[in-house]
Scaffold this active site. Sequence first.
Site, PDB file in Angstrom:
ATOM      1  N   PRO A   9       0.788  -1.221   0.000  1.00 18.12           N
ATOM      2  CA  PRO A   9       0.000   0.000   0.000  1.00 18.12           C
ATOM      3  C   PRO A   9       0.827   1.282   0.000  1.00 18.12           C
ATOM      4  CG  PRO A   9      -0.106  -1.042   2.160  1.00 18.12           C
ATOM      5  CD  PRO A   9       0.575  -2.007   1.232  1.00 18.12           C
ATOM      6  N   ASN A  10       0.323   2.213  -0.757  1.00 17.69           N
ATOM      7  CA  ASN A  10       0.833   3.582  -0.872  1.00 17.69           C
ATOM      8  C   ASN A  10       2.142   3.698  -1.651  1.00 17.69           C
ATOM      9  OD1 ASN A  10      -1.359   4.727   0.635  1.00 17.69           O
ATOM     10  ND2 ASN A  10      -0.401   3.833   2.441  1.00 17.69           N
ATOM     11  N   ARG A  17       4.725  11.047  -2.491  1.00 17.12           N
ATOM     12  CA  ARG A  17       4.496  10.845  -1.053  1.00 17.12           C
ATOM     13  C   ARG A  17       5.781  11.054  -0.262  1.00 17.12           C
ATOM     14  NH1 ARG A  17       4.201   4.987   1.719  1.00 17.12           N
ATOM     15  NH2 ARG A  17       3.802   5.687   3.827  1.00 17.12           N
ATOM     16  N   TYR A  22      10.978   8.964   1.155  1.00 17.41           N
ATOM     17  CA  TYR A  22      10.946   7.981   0.070  1.00 17.41           C
ATOM     18  C   TYR A  22      11.591   8.449  -1.228  1.00 17.41           C
ATOM     19  CZ  TYR A  22       7.675   5.754   3.230  1.00 17.41           C
ATOM     20  OH  TYR A  22       7.109   5.171   4.329  1.00 17.41           O
ATOM     21  N   ASN A  71       7.948  -5.690  -0.681  1.00 11.23           N
ATOM     22  CA  ASN A  71       7.841  -4.522   0.187  1.00 11.23           C
ATOM     23  C   ASN A  71       6.371  -4.429   0.554  1.00 11.23           C
ATOM     24  OD1 ASN A  71       7.683  -2.083   1.463  1.00 11.23           O
ATOM     25  ND2 ASN A  71       9.034  -1.016   0.044  1.00 11.23           N
ATOM     26  N   ALA A  74       3.137  -0.798   4.954  1.00  8.82           N
ATOM     27  CA  ALA A  74       2.510  -0.786   6.282  1.00  8.82           C
ATOM     28  C   ALA A  74       1.955  -2.150   6.686  1.00  8.82           C
ATOM     29  CB  ALA A  74       1.406   0.262   6.332  1.00  8.82           C
ATOM     30  N   GLU A  95      12.448  -9.543   2.043  1.00  6.63           N
ATOM     31  CA  GLU A  95      11.662  -8.401   2.520  1.00  6.63           C
ATOM     32  C   GLU A  95      12.493  -7.135   2.321  1.00  6.63           C
ATOM     33  OE1 GLU A  95       9.977  -6.617   6.753  1.00  6.63           O
ATOM     34  OE2 GLU A  95      10.600  -8.716   6.659  1.00  6.63           O
ATOM     35  N   HIS A  97      12.509  -2.704   2.468  1.00  6.24           N
ATOM     36  CA  HIS A  97      11.923  -1.419   2.865  1.00  6.24           C
ATOM     37  C   HIS A  97      12.838  -0.311   2.393  1.00  6.24           C
ATOM     38  CE1 HIS A  97       8.844  -3.344   5.241  1.00  6.24           C
ATOM     39  NE2 HIS A  97       9.796  -4.156   5.674  1.00  6.24           N
ATOM     40  N   ILE A  98      12.259   0.748   1.913  1.00  9.74           N
ATOM     41  CA  ILE A  98      13.014   1.894   1.416  1.00  9.74           C
ATOM     42  C   ILE A  98      13.650   2.642   2.575  1.00  9.74           C
ATOM     43  CG2 ILE A  98      12.799   4.106   0.204  1.00  9.74           C
ATOM     44  CD1 ILE A  98      10.446   2.720  -1.379  1.00  9.74           C
ATOM     45  N   ARG A 104      12.139   4.697  12.719  1.00  5.85           N
ATOM     46  CA  ARG A 104      10.822   5.336  12.632  1.00  5.85           C
ATOM     47  C   ARG A 104       9.978   4.978  13.856  1.00  5.85           C
ATOM     48  NH1 ARG A 104       8.542   4.693   6.816  1.00  5.85           N
ATOM     49  NH2 ARG A 104       7.267   6.407   7.569  1.00  5.85           N
TER      50      ARG A 104
END
Length: 138
Positions: A9-10, A17, A22, A71, A74, A95, A97-98, A104
């Site tokens: 998502p997103n 975004r 990102y 990826n 969320a 897996e 992630h950027i 975070r």
Amino acid sequence: MKLIVINGPNLNLLGKREPEVYGSQTFEDYFTELQSRFKEVELSFYQSNIEGELIDKLHEVGFSCEGIILNAAAYTHTSIGLGDAVKAIETPVVEVHISNTHQREDFRHVSYISSGAKGVILGFGLQSYDLAIQSFLL
């Protein structure tokens, strides 16, 4: 070698975004660069904002390709179903992630994907995808 990138998502909003997190490049443009850099790889791409569609895609490709770069965005931190799907298939999953999720919010420190993944790459921006592809070529 046949690999697929599956984005959650997103991630369709990359380039728009939160560019400070990102970056400003769209994933479509970056994917074209990946295909140019890794000509020896049959590379495909799928994105969905819908959890069930991501699970269905894992089921579809999880027995026929040689690697999956996931990826889950969320959903990484919320979806037991995606984690179970990764464990249910035969194809190895990396897996990705950027951002460095450990820098975070606390809820992003938990992954339901990692325990079923071949490995985890995070925090290298879009280059995380390059590193994931390279991990399959070793």
